[in-house]
Scaffold this motif. Structure first.
Motif, mmCIF file in Angstrom:
data_model
loop_
_atom_site.group_PDB
_atom_site.id
_atom_site.type_symbol
_atom_site.label_atom_id
_atom_site.label_comp_id
_atom_site.label_asym_id
_atom_site.label_seq_id
_atom_site.Cartn_x
_atom_site.Cartn_y
_atom_site.Cartn_z
ATOM 1 N N GLY A 59 -4.991 22.032 10.236
ATOM 2 C CA GLY A 59 -4.735 22.736 8.978
ATOM 3 C C GLY A 59 -3.529 22.235 8.222
ATOM 4 N N THR A 60 -3.014 21.073 8.625
ATOM 5 C CA THR A 60 -1.886 20.439 7.921
ATOM 6 C C THR A 60 -2.321 19.033 7.535
ATOM 7 N N PRO A 61 -2.986 18.873 6.400
ATOM 8 C CA PRO A 61 -3.517 17.552 6.039
ATOM 9 C C PRO A 61 -2.428 16.499 5.921
ATOM 10 N N CYS A 62 -2.783 15.270 6.266
ATOM 11 C CA CYS A 62 -1.867 14.142 6.072
ATOM 12 C C CYS A 62 -1.788 13.839 4.586
ATOM 13 N N LEU A 63 -0.580 13.816 4.057
ATOM 14 C CA LEU A 63 -0.390 13.552 2.632
ATOM 15 C C LEU A 63 -0.449 12.067 2.310
ATOM 16 N N ILE A 64 0.193 11.234 3.171
ATOM 17 C CA ILE A 64 0.499 9.874 2.741
ATOM 18 C C ILE A 64 0.716 8.965 3.949
ATOM 19 N N HIS A 65 0.476 7.686 3.739
ATOM 20 C CA HIS A 65 0.720 6.671 4.764
ATOM 21 C C HIS A 65 1.626 5.602 4.165
ATOM 22 N N GLN A 66 2.598 5.142 4.970
ATOM 23 C CA GLN A 66 3.559 4.144 4.497
ATOM 24 C C GLN A 66 3.429 2.863 5.333
ATOM 25 N N PRO A 67 2.665 1.874 4.828
ATOM 26 C CA PRO A 67 2.512 0.614 5.551
ATOM 27 C C PRO A 67 3.364 -0.498 4.935
ATOM 28 N N LYS A 68 3.568 -1.545 5.689
ATOM 29 C CA LYS A 68 4.181 -2.754 5.155
ATOM 30 C C LYS A 68 3.097 -3.543 4.437
ATOM 31 N N TYR A 69 3.322 -3.842 3.146
ATOM 32 C CA TYR A 69 2.256 -4.463 2.357
ATOM 33 C C TYR A 69 2.864 -5.261 1.210
ATOM 34 N N SER A 70 2.448 -6.502 1.099
ATOM 35 C CA SER A 70 2.871 -7.366 -0.001
ATOM 36 C C SER A 70 1.882 -8.508 -0.112
ATOM 37 N N MET A 71 2.089 -9.371 -1.073
ATOM 38 C CA MET A 71 1.251 -10.563 -1.185
ATOM 39 C C MET A 71 1.306 -11.419 0.076
ATOM 40 N N PHE A 72 2.427 -11.353 0.791
ATOM 41 C CA PHE A 72 2.590 -12.148 2.010
ATOM 42 C C PHE A 72 2.318 -11.347 3.287
ATOM 43 N N GLU A 73 2.007 -10.074 3.162
ATOM 44 C CA GLU A 73 1.723 -9.220 4.324
ATOM 45 C C GLU A 73 0.546 -8.323 3.946
ATOM 46 N N ARG A 74 -0.667 -8.747 4.312
ATOM 47 C CA ARG A 74 -1.865 -8.107 3.779
ATOM 48 C C ARG A 74 -2.683 -7.360 4.827
ATOM 49 N N ALA A 75 -2.072 -7.035 5.937
ATOM 50 C CA ALA A 75 -2.783 -6.324 7.001
ATOM 51 C C ALA A 75 -3.445 -5.024 6.525
ATOM 52 N N PRO A 76 -2.823 -4.246 5.610
ATOM 53 C CA PRO A 76 -3.482 -3.009 5.174
ATOM 54 C C PRO A 76 -4.865 -3.216 4.555
ATOM 55 N N GLU A 77 -5.133 -4.427 4.065
ATOM 56 C CA GLU A 77 -6.441 -4.696 3.482
ATOM 57 C C GLU A 77 -7.524 -4.809 4.544
ATOM 58 N N GLU A 78 -7.126 -4.884 5.811
ATOM 59 C CA GLU A 78 -8.081 -5.050 6.909
ATOM 60 C C GLU A 78 -8.474 -3.694 7.489
ATOM 61 N N GLY A 79 -8.836 -2.782 6.612
ATOM 62 C CA GLY A 79 -9.348 -1.486 7.042
ATOM 63 C C GLY A 79 -8.508 -0.292 6.674
ATOM 64 N N LEU A 80 -7.176 -0.420 6.647
ATOM 65 C CA LEU A 80 -6.326 0.745 6.405
ATOM 66 C C LEU A 80 -6.527 1.333 5.013
ATOM 67 N N LEU A 81 -6.529 0.492 3.984
ATOM 68 C CA LEU A 81 -6.709 1.018 2.626
ATOM 69 C C LEU A 81 -8.043 1.731 2.495
ATOM 70 N N ASP A 82 -9.067 1.225 3.159
ATOM 71 C CA ASP A 82 -10.384 1.884 3.131
ATOM 72 C C ASP A 82 -10.319 3.246 3.803
ATOM 73 N N VAL A 83 -9.640 3.329 4.946
ATOM 74 C CA VAL A 83 -9.499 4.603 5.641
ATOM 75 C C VAL A 83 -8.795 5.624 4.754
#
Length: 332
Positions: free
Chosen positions: A186-210
């Motif tokens: 009953g306490t929804p997650c508001l936000i996620h803080q990942p490391k992300y830049s043109m040189f660090e694109r791991a969030p594009e491998e599924g996290l942004l979709d989630v």
């Protein structure tokens, strides 16, 4: 008379809804990772915070271990908050985190209920606050059950010490599992803080979709790759730069000639767009609908102004995006 914020501070800043919540965040948020600890003159920190608020940045992001030394950024921020910003507390979003080492022994690190609740209490005391707006678990704990960590976040909300909770550095599937647990509690997650830049694109491998699928906001940190995506290194490594100093966050080995050539080509594209490279790098992240805000660091007020200037042009043509991909892939 003390500090009086600019009366027009909300006129130019863009505010974006955070996921499917009712909360809006400024498109540009200020992180207090560096330049707010005891190694920095507090008057410089004060000027940065005042300038940020004057241009509509309402979100200040901290963590228990920010400094240096750990804890000092929260303590110094708390002092400036009490002296300058207290009348405007309800106009601010203040976040902090727990997940890295803060004190000796088995209870001063990671993600146990004991550590998270104790750390939050210490953070509130350092900042002189009754509550924070967002409390994050700073990194996954490989040993503590995920349910225990999420129940601790839920408990902090029910105590009235936290308004919203978030995750940081969680990979895609672990983030999905944590988000589902929080929803069930009953306490929804508001936000996620990942490391992300043109040189660090791991969030594009599924996290942004989630995050998109679950209605959770995203606020990337290190969007300029430790300064690599600025004009700082266009002509090599300056003697007074972070890279030259042997920082653990950016060292000369990362700035290969191949990397510098990419930076120069990206800079040429930014100039054609009428932007600085740093502005284009921020805009490139903000183009995502899932991204609510982007966290910047600053040591000078001009850097804050530059970042906010990004908002004048966050649109990319398909050709520009293709050119960026070509540059980043190393193609000609």
């Amino acid at each position: 008379m003390g500090y009086q914020p600019d009366k027009n501070r909300y006129q130019t800043m863009q505010y974006r809804r955070c996921g499917e919540s009712g909360l809006k965040l400024p498109a540009i948020s200020l992180g207090l990772w560096h330049n707010f600890g005891d190694a920095t003159l507090i008057e410089n920190s004060r000027q940065l915070l005042q300038r940020a608020f004057d241009v509509g940045i309402t979100h200040f992001d901290l963590a228990n271990n920010y400094g240096p030394p750990p804890g000092s950024a929260e303590r110094n921020f708390g002092r400036i908050l009490q002296e300058d910003f207290l009348p405007w507390r309800d106009e601010l979003i203040i976040s902090t985190k727990a997940g890295y080492t803060m004190w000796d022994g088995p209870y001063g690190d990671w993600g146990s209920r004991k550590y998270l609740i104790s750390s939050l209490d210490q953070s509130l005391k350092r900042m002189g606050l009754e509550y924070v707006d967002i409390f994050y678990h700073h990194r996954p704990d490989p040993e503590t059950p995920l349910l225990e960590t999420m129940k601790a976040l839920d408990h902090a909300v029910r105590q009235g010490k936290v308004l919203y909770v978030g995750l940081s550095n969680y990979p895609a599937e672990m983030a999905r599992a944590a988000i589902e647990i929080l929803n069930d509690l009953g306490t929804p997650c508001l936000i996620h803080q990942p490391k992300y830049s043109m040189f660090e694109r791991a969030p594009e491998e599924g996290l942004l979709d989630v995050l998109h699928q679950t209605g959770v906001g995203c606020i990337p940190f290190s969007p300029l790759a430790g300064g690599q995506l600025t004009n700082r290194y266009l002509n090599g490594i300056p003697a007074d730069s972070r890279a030259a100093s042997g920082s653990k966050f950016l060292n000369p080995d990362q700035l290969t000639e191949e990397k510098l050539e990419k930076v120069r080509r990206l800079n040429a594209l930014a100039e054609r767009r009428g932007q600085k490279l740093s502005q284009m790098a921020l805009a490139w992240i903000l183009r995502h609908d899932t991204v609510t805000s982007v966290l910047i660091g600053a040591s000078k007020t001009a850097q804050i102004d530059d970042a906010v200037g990004t908002l004048a042009n966050c649109h990319f043509t398909s050709d520009e995006l293709a050119t960026i991909e070509t540059i980043l892939s190393g193609s000609n």
